[in-house]
Design an enzyme around this catalytic site. Structure first.
Site, PDB file in Angstrom:
ATOM      1  N   HIS A 202     200.739  58.779  72.025  1.00  0.00           N
ATOM      2  CA  HIS A 202     199.758  59.260  73.233  1.00  0.00           C
ATOM      3  C   HIS A 202     200.217  59.369  74.595  1.00  0.00           C
ATOM      4  CE1 HIS A 202     195.512  59.712  74.962  1.00  0.00           C
ATOM      5  NE2 HIS A 202     196.102  58.943  76.034  1.00  0.00           N
ATOM      6  N   GLU A 203     200.856  58.402  75.020  1.00  0.00           N
ATOM      7  CA  GLU A 203     201.477  57.977  76.263  1.00  0.00           C
ATOM      8  C   GLU A 203     202.673  58.999  76.445  1.00  0.00           C
ATOM      9  OE1 GLU A 203     199.800  56.546  78.646  1.00  0.00           O
ATOM     10  OE2 GLU A 203     198.261  55.847  77.331  1.00  0.00           O
TER      11      GLU A 203
ATOM     12  N   CYS B 116     193.268  54.722  77.676  1.00  0.00           N
ATOM     13  CA  CYS B 116     194.358  55.243  78.367  1.00  0.00           C
ATOM     14  C   CYS B 116     194.008  55.183  79.969  1.00  0.00           C
ATOM     15  CB  CYS B 116     194.512  56.657  78.004  1.00  0.00           C
ATOM     16  SG  CYS B 116     196.253  57.446  78.733  1.00  0.00           S
TER      17      CYS B 116
ATOM     18  N   HIS C 161     194.360  64.577  78.969  1.00  0.00           N
ATOM     19  CA  HIS C 161     193.343  64.359  77.731  1.00  0.00           C
ATOM     20  C   HIS C 161     192.703  65.418  77.216  1.00  0.00           C
ATOM     21  CE1 HIS C 161     193.431  60.029  79.559  1.00  0.00           C
ATOM     22  NE2 HIS C 161     194.377  60.036  78.322  1.00  0.00           N
TER      23      HIS C 161
ATOM     24  N   HIS D  48     201.468  61.954  77.494  1.00  0.00           N
ATOM     25  CA  HIS D  48     201.252  62.470  79.042  1.00  0.00           C
ATOM     26  C   HIS D  48     202.808  62.584  79.552  1.00  0.00           C
ATOM     27  CE1 HIS D  48     197.197  61.553  79.104  1.00  0.00           C
ATOM     28  NE2 HIS D  48     197.169  60.309  78.689  1.00  0.00           N
TER      29      HIS D  48
END
Length: 950
Positions: A361-362, A174, A371, A365
Site C-alpha cells: 500500500h505505501e 494509512c 487512496h 503512494h
C-alpha cells in the site's frame, strides 16, 4: 472463567464489515513423485534443489493443492544483509540458505489464485484462493530440531474472506491524507466523461489513457531496514520474516490488474542493533519518515548502476506510529516520490504478516497512487469497493483484482510521464530465489504475537481464514482484538485445506503452469480529437490474449498507437489566433477563485519559462499581469507544443511531427518558411548598426512575411552590461520589448499574431532576438543606448519572399558585390537604394539635457532648429512632419529588491518560522547597499508558518 471472558468480549469487540476469522490445525502432505503421498515435514531447501514441489493441505472441508517452484524475482543478484550497531545476544548473521527458502505458485489451478511460502523451518507464508486469504505457519514444536519435532508436522492454517457487502467506514490505517493533487487530476483526465462546451466545433475529446504508450518492465530496487525494536522482537528470524513480507508484496505488484510489469527487487537488508545506528524513530509518523528519508539518502550509492543502489527504502518498526489525528496509523509515505533519492521512502509499523499488505500500500503512494476514495477517482470510476490495495482502511483485499482501475490508471500515467525512469535498469543476472506463503512459516499463535505482542493467543470460535482475532488485555480484563486482516495465506484450515485470500480452500488440479500475457489485436482507431487544423486518433490493445496468470509476465511493448487526422486548416485561422490561444480564451472570466484577479480577466498562453515536460499543459497567464495557472492538465490532442515547433501534443506528451502536421513526418520548414521547400524562394537581408545617439535608435524595419529572423547585439568588448539593449515595436508603434526605458534581464518569448520570437534577455554577452517562422505583422527593431554610450554592434539578417516576376535586369549587379548598408538602412543582397539629394534646409537637434530623475521615469529636453545649408535659422523651410522630438523619457530602472525562496518551516508541527534573503540589485544586476533600494517597499524577510497542528 477466563474462557467465558474471552467469548463475551470476542463478540463485543466485533467490528462491522466482516465475520470472525477461522483457523484449523493441519498437516501438510508432500505429493512429489519421490514422496508417494506420505506425510512429510519440510526440512529445508536442500531437499528439492530447483525442482517443483506439490503440497496438499486439507482444511475447512476442502483440499488445497499448492504447486510450488523456486522464485528468484524479488531478491537482487547482489542482495546482502548488513548488521549495524552492537550485536544482540542470540542474533546471528543471515544464512545464505535463505536465498533458497522461498517458493511461489498457485492453488488448485485457479486463474486468480497465488501462493508465496517459505519452506525453511516449516511451511510458512500465505496463499489466496477464491477471494479468501490464508496464512500458514508451523505450530511451535514443528520448527524444533528434527529429534524433537511433532512427527505429524502440525501447522496452523488461518483464513479470512472477502466481504460480500458494505463494510462500514473504519478508521484509515494509512498516514497519507486522502486528498488529491494536480498529478492525480492529470492522470485521470482522459477517463473523465466530456461535457458539451469549448472546442466542440473544432475538437472532440477522446476517452482512453496512456502517453508514452509503451509497456516496459520496471525493477524497483529496494532497501529494507529494521530498527532496534524489530531486532529485539523477532530475533534471529528477522531477516527471514522481512523477506517473507517483501515476497508477498512483490507478488501483489506482479498481478496483471496493475496493468504494468513491475518487479520488486530487494538489494539490501539493514538490521539496526541499537538506536544510535539508524534514524531517530518516534511515535510521530511524519517526523520518523522525514528522519528516515534523510538517513537513507546518506547511505545510498551515488550511481544507479551500482549493484547496491536502491530506488526506494522501507523502514520497519514496532514503534506505535501516530498520524495527524490518530495512532491507528500503520504506515506513511510521500506521494509520487519514486526515483527521488531524497524522498522515495516509506515507514511501516510492523503488526505481523499483514504488514506485507501495508508495504504494498505505501509503495503504491510512492508510485503516486492516492487512496481509492478520493473524489477524483470516484468521479471517474464511480464509488470503488473498499477491498483494493489502495483502500485507506486496507481491511480486505480482493486477490482476484487487488488493484483498482483508478490505481492502475495513475501508476500508468506516472510511469509514462517519465517519473519511473530510474526503474529501467535491470539486475545484472537472474538468481533462483524462492518465494513462500507466510502461513507456512508462522503459526496462528505466532501471528497473534507478531500483531499484538508476546503472550497474545488466538481467540476461540473464530471463523476460519477471515479476520484474525487475538487475546489481549484492556482495563485488566481479557479481550479479543483484531486489526481486520485475515489469517496469513497458507495457514491450515482443516484436513487437506488451507487459508488463501481469506477463504478456506481445497487442493486439486496440481499441474498448473505460469501463463505469460500476450497482446490482443489492435482496437479500431477512435474519433479525431479535432475537426480541422490537425487532430489525433488513438488505437489501443490490451494484454488479454491471454491475460497473465499464476505469476506470468505482463505484456511488453507499445500498447497505444496514434495517427494524424483532419489536417485541413480551420476557417477561423485567418484571425491569427492559435488553437492554444482559443483554449486559454475559453477560461476568460474565470478568476481562479483568487482576489488577485477580477471576473473580467482575459487569459493568454504562457510560453516563456515553461519546462519541456510541461509544454502540453494548458498554462495560461492573466493578460496584463504576471499571474499564471495550469487551467487544464492537458491541451487538446493536436495542439502545437510551442509556436515555433511543428511537434504536437498527444495525451499530454510532445510528439514529433512534420511541418505538414503529420505525426512521424520528416518534412521541415526551409529558411524561407516554406514547408518542404528548397531555400530558393526567398532572398536574404542583412545589416549592421554601430553609431547610436542617446535613447532609442531605429535599426531596421522587418516586413510581414519575413522568416529566419536573427538579430544580435554583441556587448562592448564582450561585456554583459554595456548599456545597449534591443527593443521591438509593432506596426502601431507599441513597444513589445524593452520599451519606456524598462528592460528585461531574463529570457522571454514574444508571441505576435501566432508567431514566436525568442529573446535572450540582457543578462548575456550577446543579446539576441530570433524567429524561425514567418511573421504576420511588420515589426520595427530599435536599440536603446544609455549610460556611458559605449558603441553597440547590432547585426541583423532575415529572409523575404522573392517577387513572383522579378526583373533582374532592372537591378544591375553592384560591382562591389552584395550590399551591406550601415546605421539603420535596410539592405537587400540584390538591391541598393540610391541616396536622395540633401534639401536646402534641414532640422538640427542639439544634445539632450540632464534627466529630471536619477532613476525611474524622468524627462530630458533638447533644442531643435531648422537651419539652411549655410547654418542660418530658416524656420518655414523645414517639413514640420519630420521635426525631431524635443522631449523624451529617461532614467535607468531604479534598484529593486531580489528575493530568495522561503526556507523550510522551523517546526514540523505547531507554529514555527521561515526566512528568506533579500538583496538590493541595481541596473545590470549590480549588488548595491540596502539603503539604495526603497526601504518603504522592503519585502518581509521573516514570517510565521504552521505545517500542521501538533
Amino acid at each position: 472463567m477466563l474462557l467465558l471472558g474471552i467469548l463475551t468480549l470476542a463478540f463485543a469487540g466485533r467490528t462491522a464489515g466482516g465475520s470472525e476469522p477461522e483457523r484449523e490445525v493441519v498437516v501438510p502432505i508432500r505429493l512429489d513423485p519421490d514422496i508417494n503421498g506420505r506425510r512429510y515435514y519440510w526440512r529445508g531447501p536442500e531437499d528439492s534443489g530447483d525442482q517443483g514441489l506439490i503440497f496438499q493441505i486439507t482444511a475447512f472441508q476442502e483440499d488445497f493443492y499448492l504447486h510450488l517452484t523456486p522464485d528468484a524475482q524479488f531478491l537482487a543478484p547482489a542482495f546482502s544483509t548488513e548488521h549495524l550497531g552492537v550485536p544482540l545476544q542470540g542474533l546471528t548473521g543471515g544464512s545464505s540458505d535463505l536465498r533458497r527458502c522461498f517458493y511461489s505458485g498457485d492453488v488448485n489451478a485457479e486463474p486468480d489464485s497465488f501462493a508465496a511460502v517459505s519452506l525453511c523451518g516449516g511451511l510458512r507464508g500465505a496463499f489466496g484462493y477464491r477471494g479468501a486469504e490464508y496464512v500458514i505457519s508451523p505450530l511451535p514444536n514443528a520448527s524444533a530440531p528434527a529429534a524433537q519435532r511433532n512427527s505429524q508436522g502440525a501447522h496452523l492454517l488461518q483464513r479470512r474472506g472477502v466481504p460480500g457487502g458494505p463494510s462500514g467506514d473504519p478508521t484509515s490505517r494509512c498516514g497519507v491524507a486522502s486528498g488529491w493533487n494536480p498529478a492525480i487530476l492529470r492522470a485521470l483526465d482522459p477517463y473523465k466523461p466530456r461535457r458539451a462546451g469549448f472546442g466542440e466545433s473544432r475538437s472532440r475529446r477522446r476517452s482512453g489513457r496512456a502517453k508514452r504508450f509503451v509497456s516496459i518492465p520496471r525493477y524497483v530496487e529496494t532497501l529494507v531496514v529494521a530498527d532496534e525494536s524489530m531486532v529485539k522482537f523477532h530475533g534471529a528470524d528477522l531477516e527471514h520474516y522481512l523477506l517473507t513480507l517483501l515476497a508477498t508484496a512483490a507478488r501483489l505488484y506482479r498481478h496483471p490488474s496493475i496493468l504494468n510489469p513491475i518487479n520488486i527487487v530487494v538489494v539490501k537488508v539493514l538490521l539496526l542493533r541499537d538506536r544510535d545506528s539508524g534514524p531517530k524513530v518516534t511515535g510521530n509518523a511524519a517526523l520518523t519518515l522525514r528522519n528516515f528519508c534523510a538517513w537513507q539518502k546518506k547511505l545510498n550509492k551515488v550511481s544507479d548502476k551500482h549493484p547496491e543502489y536502491w530506488d526506494t527504502a522501507i523502514l520497519f518498526t514496532r514503534q506505535d506510529l501516530c498520524g495527524a489525528t490518530t495512532c491507528d496509523t500503520l504506515g506513511m509515505a510521500d506521494v509520487g516520490t519514486m526515483c527521488d533519492p531524497k524522498r522515495s521512502c516509506s515507514v511501516i509499523e510492523d503488526d505481523g504478516l499483514p504488514s506485507a499488505f501495508t508495504t504494498a500500500h505505501e509503495l503504491g503512494h510512492v508510485f503516486n497512487m492516492p487512496h481509492d476514495n478520493v473524489k477524483v477517482c470516484e468521479e471517474v470510476f464511480g464509488k470503488l469497493r473498499a477491498n483494493h490495495m489502495m483502500s485507506p482502511t486496507l481491511i480486505q483485499i480482493d486477490r482476484a483484482n487487488p488493484w483498482s482501475a483508478c490505481s492502475a490508471a495513475i501508476i500508468t500515467d506516472f510511469l509514462d510521464s517519465g517519473h519511473g525512469d530510474c526503474l529501467l535498469d535491470q539486475p545484472s543476472k537472474p538468481i533462483s530465489l524462492p518465494e513462500d506463503l507466510p502461513g507456512a512459516s508462522y503459526t496462528l499463535s505466532q501471528q497473534c504475537e507478531l500483531a499484538f505482542g508476546v503472550g497474545s493467543k488466538p481467540c476461540p470460535y473464530m471463523q476460519y481464514c477471515t479476520k484474525l482475532w487475538c487475546t489481549g488485555k484492556a482495563k485488566g480484563q481479557m479481550v479479543c482484538q483484531t486489526r481486520h486482516f485475515p489469517w496469513a495465506d497458507g495457514t491450515s484450515c482443516g484436513e487437506g485445506k488451507l487459508c488463501l485470500k481469506g477463504a478456506c480452500v481445497e487442493r486439486h488440479n496440481l499441474n498448473k503452469h505460469r501463463v505469460d500475457g500476450s497482446w490482443a489485436k489492435w482496437d479500431p482507431y477512435g474519433p479525431c480529437s479535432r475537426t480541422c487544423g490537425g487532430g489525433v486518433q488513438l488505437a489501443r490493445r490490451q494484454c488479454t490474449n491471454p491475460t497473465p496468470a499464476n505469476g506470468g509476465k505482463y505484456c511488453e511493448g507499445v500498447r497505444v498507437k496514434y495517427r494524424s487526422c483532419n489536417l485541413e486548416p480551420c476557417p477561423s485561422s485567418a484571425s491569427g489566433k492559435s488553437f492554444r490561444e482559443e483554449q486559454c480564451e475559453a477560461f476568460n472570466g474565470y478568476n481562479h477563485s483568487t482576489n488577485r484577479l477580477t471576473l473580467a480577466v482575459a487569459w493568454v498562453p504562457k510560453y516563456s519559462g515553461v519546462s519541456p515536460r510541461d509544454k502540453c499543459k494548458l498554462i495560461c497567464r492573466a493578460n496584463g499581469t504576471g499571474y499564471f495557472y495550469v487551467l487544464a492538465p492537458k491541451v487538446v490532442d493536436g495542439t502545437l507544443c510551442s509556436p515555433d515547433s511543428t511537434s504536437v501534443c498527444v495525451q499530454g506528451k510532445c510528439i514529433k511531427a512534420g511541418c505538414d502536421g503529420n505525426l512521424g513526418s520528416k518534412k521541415r520548414f526551409d529558411k524561407c518558411g516554406v514547408c518542404g521547400g528548397d531555400n530558393k524562394s526567398c532572398k536574404k537581408v542583412t545589416g549592421l548598426f554601430t553609431k547610436p545617439m542617446h535613447g532609442y535608435n531605429f535599426v531596421v524595419a522587418i516586413p510581414a512575411g519575413a522568416s529566419s529572423i536573427d538579430i544580435r547585439q554583441r556587448g562592448y568588448k564582450g561585456l554583459i552590461g554595456d548599456d545597449n539593449y534591443l527593443a521591438l515595436k509593432n506596426s502601431q508603434g507599441k513597444y513589445l520589448l524593452n520599451g519606456h526605458f524598462v528592460v528585461s534581464a531574463v529570457e522571454r518569448d514574444l508571441v505576435v499574431k501566432g508567431s514566436l520570437l525568442r529573446y535572450s534577455g540582457t543578462g548575456t554577452a550577446v543579446e539576441s532576438l530570433q524567429a524561425s517562422r514567418p511573421i504576420l505583422e511588420p515589426l520595427t527593431v530599435e536599440v536603446l543606448s544609455v549610460g556611458k554610450m559605449t558603441p553597440p554592434r547590432v547585426r541583423y539578417s532575415f529572409y523575404l519572399p522573392k517577387e513572383p516576376r522579378e526583373d533582374k535586369s532592372s537591378h544591375p549587379k553592384d560591382p562591389r558585390g552584395p550590399s551591406v548598408l550601415h546605421n539603420s538602412v535596410l539592405s537587400l543582397s540584390n538591391q541598393v537604394e540610391q541616396p536622395d539629394d540633401r534639401p536646402p534646409a534641414r532640422w538640427v537637434a542639439g544634445s539632450w539635457g540632464p534627466c529630471s530623475a536619477s532613476c525611474g521615469s524622468g524627462l530630458q529636453k533638447r533644442a531643435v532648429d531648422c537651419r539652411g545649408s549655410a547654418g542660418q535659422r530658416t524656420v518655414p523651410a523645414c517639413d514640420a512632419a519630420h521635426r525631431p522630438v524635443e522631449t523624451q523619457a529617461c532614467g535607468e530602472p531604479c534598484p529593486t529588491w531580489e528575493l530568495s525562496a522561503w526556507s523550510p518551516c522551523s517546526k514540523s508541527c505547531g507554529r514555527g518560522f521561515q526566512r528568506r534573503s533579500l538583496k538590493c540589485v541595481g541596473h545590470g544586476g549590480r549588488l548595491l547597499a540596502r539603503d539604495q533600494c526603497n526601504l518603504h517597499r522592503k519585502p518581509q524577510e521573516l514570517d510565521f508558518c504552521v505545517l500542521r497542528p501538533c
